[in-house]
Design a protein around this motif. Structure first.
Motif, short mmCIF file in Angstrom:
data_model
loop_
_atom_site.label_atom_id
_atom_site.label_comp_id
_atom_site.label_asym_id
_atom_site.label_seq_id
_atom_site.Cartn_x
_atom_site.Cartn_y
_atom_site.Cartn_z
N VAL A 69 21.04 -58.35 -119.37
CA VAL A 69 20.36 -59.05 -118.32
C VAL A 69 19.75 -60.27 -119.06
N ALA A 70 19.07 -60.02 -120.33
CA ALA A 70 18.51 -61.35 -121.23
C ALA A 70 19.68 -62.52 -121.32
N GLY A 71 21.05 -62.00 -121.48
CA GLY A 71 21.97 -63.09 -121.71
C GLY A 71 22.43 -63.81 -120.49
N GLN A 72 22.22 -63.11 -119.25
CA GLN A 72 22.62 -63.60 -117.75
C GLN A 72 21.58 -64.48 -117.42
N ILE A 73 20.08 -64.09 -117.99
CA ILE A 73 19.06 -64.96 -117.47
C ILE A 73 18.95 -66.06 -118.27
N ALA A 95 16.11 -51.28 -108.37
CA ALA A 95 14.90 -51.57 -107.85
C ALA A 95 13.81 -52.62 -108.92
N GLN A 96 14.15 -52.56 -110.11
CA GLN A 96 13.43 -53.17 -111.15
C GLN A 96 14.07 -54.79 -111.07
N ILE A 97 15.66 -54.61 -110.98
CA ILE A 97 16.32 -56.17 -110.99
C ILE A 97 15.79 -56.80 -109.79
N GLU A 101 8.75 -54.27 -101.11
CA GLU A 101 8.59 -55.85 -100.62
C GLU A 101 9.61 -56.70 -101.35
N TYR A 102 9.88 -56.13 -102.89
CA TYR A 102 10.92 -57.05 -103.42
C TYR A 102 12.46 -56.70 -102.88
N VAL A 103 12.57 -55.55 -102.58
CA VAL A 103 14.12 -55.19 -102.11
C VAL A 103 14.10 -55.81 -100.79
N SER A 104 13.34 -55.91 -99.84
CA SER A 104 13.13 -56.34 -98.75
C SER A 104 13.48 -58.10 -98.57
N ILE A 105 12.79 -58.67 -99.78
CA ILE A 105 12.90 -59.93 -99.86
C ILE A 105 14.13 -60.24 -100.19
N LEU A 106 14.78 -59.74 -101.11
CA LEU A 106 16.08 -59.77 -101.61
C LEU A 106 17.10 -59.94 -100.67
N ALA A 107 16.96 -58.62 -99.72
CA ALA A 107 18.06 -58.56 -98.68
C ALA A 107 17.79 -59.58 -97.63
N LYS A 113 28.60 -55.84 -112.86
CA LYS A 113 29.23 -56.64 -111.74
C LYS A 113 28.12 -56.96 -110.67
N GLU A 114 27.23 -55.95 -110.38
CA GLU A 114 26.18 -56.31 -109.11
C GLU A 114 25.14 -57.43 -109.77
N LEU A 115 24.70 -57.58 -111.03
CA LEU A 115 23.90 -58.49 -111.80
C LEU A 115 24.58 -59.98 -111.69
N LYS A 116 25.96 -59.90 -111.73
CA LYS A 116 26.61 -61.23 -111.89
C LYS A 116 26.60 -61.55 -110.25
N VAL A 117 27.04 -60.59 -109.37
CA VAL A 117 27.08 -61.08 -108.14
C VAL A 117 25.61 -61.77 -107.40
N PHE A 118 24.48 -61.01 -107.72
CA PHE A 118 23.19 -61.39 -107.31
C PHE A 118 22.96 -62.84 -107.89
N ILE A 119 23.21 -63.15 -109.19
CA ILE A 119 22.52 -64.24 -109.65
C ILE A 119 23.65 -65.39 -109.02
N GLU A 120 25.10 -65.11 -108.95
CA GLU A 120 25.79 -66.08 -108.04
C GLU A 120 25.19 -66.23 -106.74
N ARG A 121 25.18 -65.55 -105.94
CA ARG A 121 24.60 -65.55 -104.74
C ARG A 121 23.26 -66.51 -104.65
#
Length: 303
Positions: A174-178, A232-234, A264-270, A292-300
């Protein structure tokens, strides 16, 4: 979509600083018992994860978090961690699982030696019980799992077999991707964390995050690079990082309670189209985050 490159993302990581699975030093057997016992008398609260009230898995998660080890959120998901242990071979710190509902794993406790366990019970809150109590617990016992082996030399060998970090995202990942997403300078490999050597493949990214002065390690000065985080944390991390706001009406998922800190955070993300959940309307808030989920989230979010 409202996108802002905000550094408070790293503040959110502070929430995780004491809840990590790490293969380094953790605690002695006596520290396990002392840590768990300091919560004696805390009332039982369904869904509770704080000292205002614990449910059974909320209690075990808190104790292990205090010791620097991450557990999954529910008793059923905690049963998927670690390695199985025979009842005759129990050691201090082993997790004990019970069927109290008639339908699978529904209760978890921590073994503290001499046939005793400590747990958060519905009517008594955090208290001691005998594992072989003939009136209740003995007949409902399902099995035990060893997530960490504690000894008297302040070392803990954490059982990582249940977590495949080629699939799941570690804190280092996560640190690397961020760091990449924020275009941070990763040339300095000296992070200041005792468990991140300059030769670590993510040392530069971790050091870059630390330089911001917001990211903190745990109480022992560790970054815990090999620890996982949950979906949830991500969700919270990404909402803070990109300065996201609700882009439409509230989006709900059947496994994210309205009163959950993550709702709240999950709702905003969605609402921003970053996640859609699965076919059953589940977000999987307690599931470990996959790479793969982390990468997709950041790409989006970068689109």
């Amino acid at each position: 979509m409202n996108k802002k490159w905000l550094l408070p993302i790293f503040a959110s990581f502070m929430l995780f600083s004491t809840t990590h699975i790490d293969s380094a030093e953790a605690a002695t057997k006596s520290e396990v018992t002392e840590t768990a016992s300091k919560y004696l008398g805390t009332p039982y609260k369904y869904g509770g994860t704080t000292t205002s009230g614990f449910d059974c898995s909320g209690f075990t998660s808190k104790v292990f978090a205090d010791l620097g080890i991450t557990l999954n959120r529910t008793s059923g998901s905690q049963y998927q961690q670690g390695t199985a242990v025979a009842k005759s071979d129990l050691q201090v710190g082993d997790l004990l699982f019970f069927n109290t509902s008639g339908s699978g794993i529904s209760h978890v406790s921590i073994y503290i030696g001499d046939g005793k366990m400590i747990h958060s019970q519905t009517n008594q809150g955090v208290s001691y019980s005998n594992v072989d109590d003939p009136y209740y617990w003995s007949s409902r016992y399902v099995g035990a799992k060893r997530v960490a082996t504690f000894d008297e030399e302040q070392k803990a060998e954490v059982k990582q077999a249940a977590i495949d970090f080629t699939v799941y995202a570690s804190r280092a990942e996560v640190a690397g991707q961020i760091a990449k997403a924020l275009n941070l300078d990763t040339s300095d490999k000296n992070s200041g964390f005792i468990d991140v050597k300059p030769t670590h493949e993510r040392a530069g990214a971790i050091a870059a995050v630390a330089k911001l002065g917001i990211f903190e390690g745990d109480v022992n000065g560790k970054f815990n690079p090999s620890s996982p985080i949950t979906r949830a944390q991500i969700a919270k991390v990404l909402v803070l990082a990109f300065g996201l706001e609700n882009a439409s009406q509230e989006v709900t998922f059947s496994d994210v309670p309205k009163d959950s800190w993550a709702n709240e955070y999950v709702s905003i993300l969605a609402s921003n189209g970053v996640t859609n959940g699965d076919a059953n309307g589940h977000f999987g808030m307690d599931e470990l985050l996959k790479i793969k989920e982390l990468k997709v989230f950041i790409e989006r979010l970068q689109q």
